[in-house]
Scaffold this motif. Structure first.
Motif, PDB file in Angstrom:
ATOM      1  N   ARG A 151       0.826  -1.201   0.000  1.00 17.22           N
ATOM      2  CA  ARG A 151       0.000   0.000   0.000  1.00 17.22           C
ATOM      3  C   ARG A 151       0.865   1.258   0.000  1.00 17.22           C
ATOM      4  O   ARG A 151       0.516   2.258  -0.622  1.00 17.22           O
ATOM      5  CB  ARG A 151      -0.926  -0.011   1.216  1.00 17.22           C
ATOM      6  N   ARG A 152       1.976   1.212   0.718  1.00 15.13           N
ATOM      7  CA  ARG A 152       2.878   2.377   0.718  1.00 15.13           C
ATOM      8  C   ARG A 152       3.482   2.580  -0.669  1.00 15.13           C
ATOM      9  O   ARG A 152       3.631   3.712  -1.139  1.00 15.13           O
ATOM     10  CB  ARG A 152       3.975   2.182   1.765  1.00 15.13           C
ATOM     11  N   MET A 153       3.878   1.480  -1.328  1.00 13.55           N
ATOM     12  CA  MET A 153       4.430   1.586  -2.672  1.00 13.55           C
ATOM     13  C   MET A 153       3.381   2.123  -3.634  1.00 13.55           C
ATOM     14  O   MET A 153       3.666   2.974  -4.482  1.00 13.55           O
ATOM     15  CB  MET A 153       4.928   0.219  -3.155  1.00 13.55           C
ATOM     16  N   GLU A 154       2.142   1.660  -3.467  1.00 12.64           N
ATOM     17  CA  GLU A 154       1.044   2.128  -4.309  1.00 12.64           C
ATOM     18  C   GLU A 154       0.816   3.620  -4.090  1.00 12.64           C
ATOM     19  O   GLU A 154       0.636   4.393  -5.048  1.00 12.64           O
ATOM     20  CB  GLU A 154      -0.235   1.360  -3.976  1.00 12.64           C
ATOM     21  N   ALA A 155       0.851   4.048  -2.819  1.00 13.85           N
ATOM     22  CA  ALA A 155       0.631   5.459  -2.513  1.00 13.85           C
ATOM     23  C   ALA A 155       1.736   6.319  -3.115  1.00 13.85           C
ATOM     24  O   ALA A 155       1.478   7.405  -3.637  1.00 13.85           O
ATOM     25  CB  ALA A 155       0.563   5.658  -1.001  1.00 13.85           C
ATOM     26  N   GLY A 156       2.990   5.837  -3.047  1.00 18.24           N
ATOM     27  CA  GLY A 156       4.106   6.587  -3.615  1.00 18.24           C
ATOM     28  C   GLY A 156       3.996   6.711  -5.124  1.00 18.24           C
ATOM     29  O   GLY A 156       4.284   7.768  -5.699  1.00 18.24           O
ATOM     30  N   PHE A 157       3.573   5.634  -5.779  1.00 20.56           N
ATOM     31  CA  PHE A 157       3.430   5.671  -7.232  1.00 20.56           C
ATOM     32  C   PHE A 157       2.277   6.591  -7.630  1.00 20.56           C
ATOM     33  O   PHE A 157       2.396   7.378  -8.563  1.00 20.56           O
ATOM     34  CB  PHE A 157       3.177   4.255  -7.767  1.00 20.56           C
ATOM     35  N   ARG A 158       1.175   6.504  -6.880  1.00 20.15           N
ATOM     36  CA  ARG A 158       0.022   7.322  -7.223  1.00 20.15           C
ATOM     37  C   ARG A 158       0.290   8.806  -6.990  1.00 20.15           C
ATOM     38  O   ARG A 158      -0.222   9.659  -7.708  1.00 20.15           O
ATOM     39  CB  ARG A 158      -1.195   6.884  -6.403  1.00 20.15           C
ATOM     40  N   GLU A 159       1.117   9.113  -5.997  1.00 17.62           N
ATOM     41  CA  GLU A 159       1.425  10.515  -5.703  1.00 17.62           C
ATOM     42  C   GLU A 159       2.154  11.170  -6.869  1.00 17.62           C
ATOM     43  O   GLU A 159       1.985  12.360  -7.130  1.00 17.62           O
ATOM     44  CB  GLU A 159       2.282  10.607  -4.436  1.00 17.62           C
ATOM     45  N   ASN A 160       2.980  10.380  -7.571  1.00 15.38           N
ATOM     46  CA  ASN A 160       3.743  10.905  -8.713  1.00 15.38           C
ATOM     47  C   ASN A 160       3.414  10.113  -9.978  1.00 15.38           C
ATOM     48  O   ASN A 160       4.280   9.879 -10.816  1.00 15.38           O
ATOM     49  CB  ASN A 160       5.243  10.824  -8.424  1.00 15.38           C
ATOM     50  N   ALA A 161       2.151   9.708 -10.113  1.00 17.25           N
ATOM     51  CA  ALA A 161       1.758   8.795 -11.183  1.00 17.25           C
ATOM     52  C   ALA A 161       2.054   9.359 -12.565  1.00 17.25           C
ATOM     53  O   ALA A 161       2.556   8.643 -13.438  1.00 17.25           O
ATOM     54  CB  ALA A 161       0.275   8.447 -11.056  1.00 17.25           C
ATOM     55  N   MET A 162       1.764  10.614 -12.790  1.00 18.79           N
ATOM     56  CA  MET A 162       1.963  11.196 -14.114  1.00 18.79           C
ATOM     57  C   MET A 162       3.438  11.187 -14.502  1.00 18.79           C
ATOM     58  O   MET A 162       3.801  10.821 -15.635  1.00 18.79           O
ATOM     59  CB  MET A 162       1.419  12.623 -14.156  1.00 18.79           C
ATOM     60  N   SER A 163       4.309  11.563 -13.574  1.00 17.39           N
ATOM     61  CA  SER A 163       5.746  11.588 -13.862  1.00 17.39           C
ATOM     62  C   SER A 163       6.272  10.191 -14.155  1.00 17.39           C
ATOM     63  O   SER A 163       6.988   9.968 -15.143  1.00 17.39           O
ATOM     64  CB  SER A 163       6.511  12.189 -12.681  1.00 17.39           C
ATOM     65  N   TYR A 164       5.928   9.234 -13.303  1.00 21.20           N
ATOM     66  CA  TYR A 164       6.406   7.865 -13.502  1.00 21.20           C
ATOM     67  C   TYR A 164       5.863   7.268 -14.796  1.00 21.20           C
ATOM     68  O   TYR A 164       6.581   6.574 -15.527  1.00 21.20           O
ATOM     69  CB  TYR A 164       5.999   6.986 -12.318  1.00 21.20           C
ATOM     70  N   LEU A 165       4.612   7.541 -15.087  1.00 14.42           N
ATOM     71  CA  LEU A 165       4.004   6.973 -16.285  1.00 14.42           C
ATOM     72  C   LEU A 165       4.635   7.564 -17.544  1.00 14.42           C
ATOM     73  O   LEU A 165       4.892   6.840 -18.524  1.00 14.42           O
ATOM     74  CB  LEU A 165       2.494   7.245 -16.282  1.00 14.42           C
ATOM     75  N   LEU A 166       4.911   8.857 -17.528  1.00 20.18           N
ATOM     76  CA  LEU A 166       5.571   9.478 -18.680  1.00 20.18           C
ATOM     77  C   LEU A 166       6.950   8.876 -18.912  1.00 20.18           C
ATOM     78  O   LEU A 166       7.347   8.633 -20.055  1.00 20.18           O
ATOM     79  CB  LEU A 166       5.675  10.990 -18.469  1.00 20.18           C
ATOM     80  N   VAL A 167       7.683   8.632 -17.835  1.00 19.22           N
ATOM     81  CA  VAL A 167       9.017   8.024 -17.966  1.00 19.22           C
ATOM     82  C   VAL A 167       8.909   6.628 -18.572  1.00 19.22           C
ATOM     83  O   VAL A 167       9.667   6.266 -19.489  1.00 19.22           O
ATOM     84  CB  VAL A 167       9.719   7.958 -16.596  1.00 19.22           C
ATOM     85  N   LEU A 168       7.969   5.837 -18.085  1.00 15.77           N
ATOM     86  CA  LEU A 168       7.796   4.476 -18.598  1.00 15.77           C
ATOM     87  C   LEU A 168       7.366   4.480 -20.058  1.00 15.77           C
ATOM     88  O   LEU A 168       7.716   3.557 -20.811  1.00 15.77           O
ATOM     89  CB  LEU A 168       6.752   3.732 -17.757  1.00 15.77           C
TER      90      LEU A 168
END
Length: 259
Positions: A151-168
Motif C-alpha cells: 500500500r505504501r508503494m502504491e501510494a508513492g506511485f500514485r502521488e507521482n503517477a503522471m511523472s512515472y508513467l511518462l518516464v515508462l
C-alpha cells in the motif's frame, strides 16, 4: 463519551478503500483479451505481422487508402486498438506501416505528424481498454488484499503517477503491454493513465512513423526497416532528456521533503 476505534493497521494510506469481493464475472473482459491473444498464435496469424507480408500488398493498400482515406483511418485506428488491447506483437511494424499508409499531406498537415497522431489515438484506446479490464478483474481485488508495504508503494506511485508513467512511456525499458498493466494494479486514476499514455508515446511513435514515410522504397528494394532505431544515440538521448524533465516534479518533492 463513546469509545473511538482506531483504523486497522493495514488500511490504505489516505481514505480507506471499500471492500472488494473477488468475482469471476469481473474477469470476463480480461479473459476475452487473453483468449484472443492465445487464438492469435494458435491460428498462425502472427506470421502475417511482418514486413515480408506487407511487401506483397503495400502498393494495393496504399492505393485503397488514397481512395478511402476516412474509412482507412477508422479501420487502422480500430485494428491498432485491438492489437494493443489484446497485447498482440507487432506494434512497431504496425506503426511504421501506418507512417507509410498516411504519409501524404492532408490539408497542410505533414504526413508523418498525421500518421503519428492516428497511431497515438489507436494505441491510447487499446491501452485504456486493457487497463480497465486489468483494473476491474485483478487490480481492485489485489489492492483490497494488499499488505501495508504494498500500500505504501502504491501510494508513492500514485502521488507521482503522471511523472512515472511518462518516464515508462518515453523510455522503452519495458514491454508496452507490461506498462499497460502495472498502473492498473497500482491504482493509477484513469484520467492520469490516459493523459500520460497519450503524450508519453508521442515521441517514439513519431520516430517510427517517420521511418514509415520511406517504407515503400525500402520494401521495393527487398529490405526491412530498422526496428531498433529508437535505441540509437541520436534518438534515445533526447528521449532520456524528456524522461528527466518528467521526473523534475518527483525530484523537487523529495528535495523539499528533506528540508
Amino acid at each position: 463519551m463513546p469509545e473511538q476505534k482506531a483504523p486497522p493497521a493495514d488500511g490504505p494510506i489516505g481514505d480507506p478503500a471499500p471492500a472488494s469481493k473477488f468475482s469471476l464475472a469481473k474477469l470476463i473482459p480480461l479473459g476475452i483479451l487473453l483468449a484472443g491473444l492465445i487464438a492469435f498464435f494458435a491460428t498462425g496469424l502472427n506470421k502475417y505481422v511482418s514486413f515480408a507480408e506487407l511487401a506483397k500488398h503495400h502498393t494495393a493498400l496504399a492505393a485503397w487508402v488514397q481512395d478511402n482515406f476516412l474509412l482507412a483511418v477508422l479501420c487502422y485506428v480500430a485494428a491498432y486498438a485491438v492489437m494493443i488491447a489484446f497485447s498482440l506483437p507487432g506494434g512497431a511494424v504496425a506503426t511504421i506501416f501506418g507512417g507509410f499508409l498516411f504519409s501524404t499531406v492532408v490539408d497542410g498537415i505533414p504526413g508523418t505528424i498525421l500518421a503519428a497522431a492516428i497511431v497515438v489515438i489507436g494505441a491510447t484506446v487499446g491501452a485504456t481498454a486493457l487497463f480497465l479490464a486489468a483494473r476491474t478483474g485483478l487490480g481492485e481485488p489485489l489492492r483490497a488484499r494488499a499488505g501495508p508495504n504494498l500500500r505504501r508503494m502504491e501510494a508513492g506511485f500514485r502521488e507521482n503517477a503522471m511523472s512515472y508513467l511518462l518516464v515508462l512511456r518515453l523510455v522503452p525499458l519495458f514491454p508496452f503491454w507490461l506498462v499497460n498493466l502495472v498502473p492498473a494494479f497500482l491504482g493509477v486514476p484513469l484520467r492520469t493513465y490516459v493523459i500520460g499514455t497519450f503524450f508519453g508515446i508521442m515521441p517514439g511513435t513519431f520516430v517510427y512513423a517517420s521511418v514509415g514515410s520511406g517504407l515503400g522504397a525500402i520494401l521495393e528494394a527487398g529490405e526491412s526497416p530498422d526496428l531498433g532505431i529508437i535505441f540509437k544515440g541520436e534518438i534515445l538521448i533526447p528521449l532520456l532528456g524528456l524522461a528527466l524533465l518528467a521526473l523534475i516534479p518527483v525530484i523537487y518533492k523529495r528535495i523539499k521533503t528533506k528540508r
